[in-house]
Write a protein that holds these residues in place. Structure first.
Motif, PDB file in Angstrom:
ATOM      1  N   LYS A  46       0.823  -1.230   0.000  1.00 10.60           N
ATOM      2  CA  LYS A  46       0.000   0.000   0.000  1.00 10.60           C
ATOM      3  C   LYS A  46       0.848   1.268   0.000  1.00 10.60           C
ATOM      4  CE  LYS A  46      -4.049  -1.865   2.208  1.00 10.60           C
ATOM      5  NZ  LYS A  46      -4.340  -2.351   3.542  1.00 10.60           N
ATOM      6  N   LEU A  47       2.141   1.147   0.330  1.00 12.07           N
ATOM      7  CA  LEU A  47       2.964   2.361   0.421  1.00 12.07           C
ATOM      8  C   LEU A  47       3.277   2.940  -0.960  1.00 12.07           C
ATOM      9  CD1 LEU A  47       5.406   1.227   3.257  1.00 12.07           C
ATOM     10  CD2 LEU A  47       3.344   2.610   3.478  1.00 12.07           C
ATOM     11  N   GLY A  48       3.136   2.114  -1.988  1.00 16.95           N
ATOM     12  CA  GLY A  48       3.293   2.596  -3.364  1.00 16.95           C
ATOM     13  C   GLY A  48       4.699   3.060  -3.709  1.00 16.95           C
ATOM     14  N   LYS A  49       5.710   2.493  -3.075  1.00 16.83           N
ATOM     15  CA  LYS A  49       7.109   2.871  -3.368  1.00 16.83           C
ATOM     16  C   LYS A  49       7.814   1.735  -4.079  1.00 16.83           C
ATOM     17  CE  LYS A  49       7.966   6.904  -1.505  1.00 16.83           C
ATOM     18  NZ  LYS A  49       8.762   7.999  -1.972  1.00 16.83           N
ATOM     19  N   LEU A  50       8.890   2.087  -4.724  1.00 14.47           N
ATOM     20  CA  LEU A  50       9.780   1.089  -5.293  1.00 14.47           C
ATOM     21  C   LEU A  50      10.270   0.206  -4.139  1.00 14.47           C
ATOM     22  CD1 LEU A  50      11.008   0.787  -8.110  1.00 14.47           C
ATOM     23  CD2 LEU A  50      12.904   2.254  -7.356  1.00 14.47           C
ATOM     24  N   SER A  51      10.220  -1.123  -4.327  1.00 13.02           N
ATOM     25  CA  SER A  51      10.679  -1.942  -3.198  1.00 13.02           C
ATOM     26  C   SER A  51      11.455  -3.166  -3.649  1.00 13.02           C
ATOM     27  CB  SER A  51       9.504  -2.343  -2.306  1.00 13.02           C
ATOM     28  OG  SER A  51       8.668  -3.207  -2.987  1.00 13.02           O
ATOM     29  N   VAL A  52      12.257  -3.657  -2.730  1.00 16.23           N
ATOM     30  CA  VAL A  52      13.103  -4.817  -2.973  1.00 16.23           C
ATOM     31  C   VAL A  52      12.834  -5.789  -1.825  1.00 16.23           C
ATOM     32  CG1 VAL A  52      15.527  -5.531  -2.777  1.00 16.23           C
ATOM     33  CG2 VAL A  52      14.950  -3.506  -4.122  1.00 16.23           C
ATOM     34  N   ILE A  53      12.729  -7.067  -2.134  1.00 12.59           N
ATOM     35  CA  ILE A  53      12.578  -8.049  -1.044  1.00 12.59           C
ATOM     36  C   ILE A  53      13.954  -8.639  -0.758  1.00 12.59           C
ATOM     37  CG2 ILE A  53      11.529 -10.231  -0.326  1.00 12.59           C
ATOM     38  CD1 ILE A  53       9.268  -9.696  -2.299  1.00 12.59           C
ATOM     39  N   ALA A  54      14.377  -8.581   0.501  1.00 16.10           N
ATOM     40  CA  ALA A  54      15.653  -9.205   0.874  1.00 16.10           C
ATOM     41  C   ALA A  54      15.374 -10.315   1.883  1.00 16.10           C
ATOM     42  CB  ALA A  54      16.595  -8.162   1.456  1.00 16.10           C
ATOM     43  N   LEU A  55      15.879 -11.504   1.592  1.00 20.42           N
ATOM     44  CA  LEU A  55      15.675 -12.652   2.485  1.00 20.42           C
ATOM     45  C   LEU A  55      16.855 -12.725   3.451  1.00 20.42           C
ATOM     46  CD1 LEU A  55      13.793 -13.336   0.048  1.00 20.42           C
ATOM     47  CD2 LEU A  55      14.347 -15.720   0.404  1.00 20.42           C
ATOM     48  N   SER A  56      16.622 -12.357   4.703  1.00 16.35           N
ATOM     49  CA  SER A  56      17.721 -12.376   5.686  1.00 16.35           C
ATOM     50  C   SER A  56      17.902 -13.786   6.243  1.00 16.35           C
ATOM     51  CB  SER A  56      17.423 -11.413   6.827  1.00 16.35           C
ATOM     52  OG  SER A  56      16.399 -11.945   7.638  1.00 16.35           O
ATOM     53  N   LYS A  57      19.015 -14.002   6.918  1.00 10.63           N
ATOM     54  CA  LYS A  57      19.310 -15.281   7.568  1.00 10.63           C
ATOM     55  C   LYS A  57      19.312 -16.431   6.566  1.00 10.63           C
ATOM     56  CE  LYS A  57      17.723 -13.321  11.898  1.00 10.63           C
ATOM     57  NZ  LYS A  57      17.262 -13.448  13.230  1.00 10.63           N
ATOM     58  N   ALA A  58      19.676 -16.110   5.324  1.00 18.33           N
ATOM     59  CA  ALA A  58      19.715 -17.152   4.285  1.00 18.33           C
ATOM     60  C   ALA A  58      20.750 -18.218   4.644  1.00 18.33           C
ATOM     61  CB  ALA A  58      20.027 -16.526   2.932  1.00 18.33           C
ATOM     62  N   ASP A  59      21.719 -17.858   5.491  1.00 18.33           N
ATOM     63  CA  ASP A  59      22.719 -18.849   5.932  1.00 18.33           C
ATOM     64  C   ASP A  59      22.088 -19.927   6.813  1.00 18.33           C
ATOM     65  OD1 ASP A  59      22.568 -16.346   7.603  1.00 18.33           O
ATOM     66  OD2 ASP A  59      23.603 -17.656   9.023  1.00 18.33           O
ATOM     67  N   LEU A  60      20.876 -19.660   7.358  1.00 17.61           N
ATOM     68  CA  LEU A  60      20.206 -20.650   8.202  1.00 17.61           C
ATOM     69  C   LEU A  60      19.143 -21.439   7.426  1.00 17.61           C
ATOM     70  CD1 LEU A  60      19.606 -18.497  11.444  1.00 17.61           C
ATOM     71  CD2 LEU A  60      21.408 -20.174  11.057  1.00 17.61           C
ATOM     72  N   ALA A  61      18.849 -20.996   6.217  1.00 15.90           N
ATOM     73  CA  ALA A  61      17.760 -21.619   5.438  1.00 15.90           C
ATOM     74  C   ALA A  61      18.318 -22.601   4.419  1.00 15.90           C
ATOM     75  CB  ALA A  61      16.964 -20.520   4.734  1.00 15.90           C
ATOM     76  N   ASP A  62      17.466 -23.517   3.994  1.00 15.20           N
ATOM     77  CA  ASP A  62      17.849 -24.503   2.987  1.00 15.20           C
ATOM     78  C   ASP A  62      18.155 -23.788   1.654  1.00 15.20           C
ATOM     79  OD1 ASP A  62      17.458 -27.584   2.182  1.00 15.20           O
ATOM     80  OD2 ASP A  62      16.643 -26.310   0.597  1.00 15.20           O
ATOM     81  N   LYS A  63      19.340 -24.076   1.097  1.00 15.84           N
ATOM     82  CA  LYS A  63      19.784 -23.328  -0.099  1.00 15.84           C
ATOM     83  C   LYS A  63      18.824 -23.476  -1.277  1.00 15.84           C
ATOM     84  CE  LYS A  63      24.773 -22.972   0.182  1.00 15.84           C
ATOM     85  NZ  LYS A  63      26.035 -23.591  -0.134  1.00 15.84           N
ATOM     86  N   GLU A  64      18.387 -24.725  -1.541  1.00 17.89           N
ATOM     87  CA  GLU A  64      17.526 -24.977  -2.696  1.00 17.89           C
ATOM     88  C   GLU A  64      16.194 -24.254  -2.545  1.00 17.89           C
ATOM     89  OE1 GLU A  64      17.892 -26.466  -5.713  1.00 17.89           O
ATOM     90  OE2 GLU A  64      19.979 -26.307  -5.034  1.00 17.89           O
ATOM     91  N   GLN A  65      15.663 -24.312  -1.314  1.00 16.53           N
ATOM     92  CA  GLN A  65      14.356 -23.673  -1.105  1.00 16.53           C
ATOM     93  C   GLN A  65      14.484 -22.150  -1.216  1.00 16.53           C
ATOM     94  OE1 GLN A  65      11.438 -25.264   1.421  1.00 16.53           O
ATOM     95  NE2 GLN A  65      12.615 -27.069   1.951  1.00 16.53           N
ATOM     96  N   THR A  66      15.612 -21.609  -0.793  1.00 16.38           N
ATOM     97  CA  THR A  66      15.810 -20.155  -0.932  1.00 16.38           C
ATOM     98  C   THR A  66      15.833 -19.790  -2.413  1.00 16.38           C
ATOM     99  OG1 THR A  66      17.009 -20.041   1.147  1.00 16.38           O
ATOM    100  CG2 THR A  66      17.381 -18.236  -0.386  1.00 16.38           C
ATOM    101  N   LYS A  67      16.509 -20.637  -3.216  1.00 11.39           N
ATOM    102  CA  LYS A  67      16.538 -20.386  -4.669  1.00 11.39           C
ATOM    103  C   LYS A  67      15.117 -20.352  -5.231  1.00 11.39           C
ATOM    104  CE  LYS A  67      20.619 -22.557  -6.470  1.00 11.39           C
ATOM    105  NZ  LYS A  67      21.019 -23.839  -7.037  1.00 11.39           N
TER     106      LYS A  67
END
Ligand SMILES: Nc1nc2c(ncn2[C@@H]2O[C@H](COP(=O)(O)OP(=O)(O)OP(=O)(O)O)[C@@H](O)[C@H]2O)c(=O)[nH]1
Ligand SMILES: [Mg+2]
Length: 297
Positions: A46-67
């Motif tokens: 709803k903020l209507g701004k340019l945005s980027v999604i960043a997935l933090s703690k990717a070092d703790l998540a399964d690599k394939e699923q993050t892909k």
């Protein structure tokens, strides 16, 4: 905004509104272990701004699923990146992405590029906002620690002559809070100490539903009897109280802490191929059946 939310979260909502006019890009920081389940999608949308999604703690998540998650967001037209917010090299890629999305947007509008890009980092508590800012700044500019609610006030942090970041307290909404049990497992919501048995059991249940029994290896097979798993774990770890009985408090504390620090390997709770609402509905059903069973004992 709801009046029942804690004061610092209400303040964060107000700060977003206040600073939005001077912000060029929003970084929506989500937890790579449960990306949609930690997203403030409706709010940021709803903020209507340019945005980027960043997935933090990717070092703790399964690599394939993050892909898969990244592919999924990109298919929807979102700019997306996975990060270890503690790692300076990893977060440099975010600076590059911010630069490229702002350039693209300005080219599309044929508007001149402003020299300084102002970026607002929005995310749930304890997701790594301040850590990300510190890694980008190369100094401890913002207070960061492993508990929710560390950042209480709002501050601009100058990263370079081109980049300024706004550190905000974590934000939560009631949609996310419905899955509070799971958010406690990734330390978004503080859990009381006396709650560890329930927390460990919730962890076993959600991992069982999302990743099957192989996630908790070497300490007995985590079949659906989670109480048995916990006492087997205690015995295997030699966590015993007087008389040789399993020390369940110590075992459950250890299970939760071990999971949170990556000691069970890289685990993604929210599988990109499965509808998490369905998984969570099953989780709630099993939990209710379990509690009912206990009451009838
Ligand atoms: N393993 C890992 N830990 C991280 C990462 N990012 C942050 N952390 C840890 O997560 C904890 C919380 O980090 P903060 O930066 O304080 O989180 P925050 O989003 O600013 O939290 P609030 O200000 O409370 O909303 C700290 O212990 C960090 O070291 C990451 O990418 N990987
Ligand atoms: Mg913070």
């Amino acid at each position: 905004m709801n009046k029942d939310l804690p004061g610092h979260i209400r303040k964060a909502f107000r700060s977003v509104e206040r600073y939005l006019p001077v912000v060029d890009v929003i970084v929506e920081l989500v937890d790579a272990r449960m990306p949609n389940g930690s997203r403030l999608k409706d709010f940021v949308g709803k903020l209507g701004k340019l945005s980027v999604i960043a997935l933090s703690k990717a070092d703790l998540a399964d690599k394939e699923q993050t892909k898969h998650w990244i592919e999924k967001y990109k298919e929807k037209g979102c700019s997306c990146i996975a990060l270890d917010c503690r790692d300076r090299n990893s977060v440099k890629n975010l600076s590059k992405l911010i630069r490229s999305v702002t350039l693209q947007a300005n080219n599309a509008k044929s508007s001149p590029t402003r020299k300084v890009r102002r970026v607002m980092i929005i995310g749930i508590p304890n997701v790594g906002k301040s850590t990300l800012i510190n890694s980008l700044a190369g100094r401890a500019a913002a207070r960061a620690a492993n508990m929710p609610g560390v950042t209480r006030s709002v501050q601009w942090i100058k990263i370079s002559g081109e980049l300024e970041l706004l550190d905000l307290p974590g934000i939560l909404d009631f949609g996310l809070l419905r899955r509070g049990d799971i958010l406690k497992l990734i330390n978004t919501i503080p859990g009381k100490d006396d709650d560890t048995y329930t927390k460990a059991k919730n962890l076993c249940r959600i991992l069982y539903l999302t990743n099957n029994e192989h996630i908790l290896p070497d300490y007995g097979v985590c079949e659906q009897n989670f109480d048995k798993y916990i006492s087997d774990y205690a015995r295997k770890m030699n966590f015993l109280v007087k008389g040789g009985n399993p020390d369940l408090q110590r075992a459950t504390n250890d299970i939760v802490k071990r999971f949170q620090s990556g000691g069970f390997g890289r685990v993604t709770i929210e599988n990109p191929e499965k509808d998490f609402s369905e998984v969570f509905a099953e989780y709630e059903k099993q939990e209710a059946d379990d509690s009912e069973g206990l009451e009838n004992v």
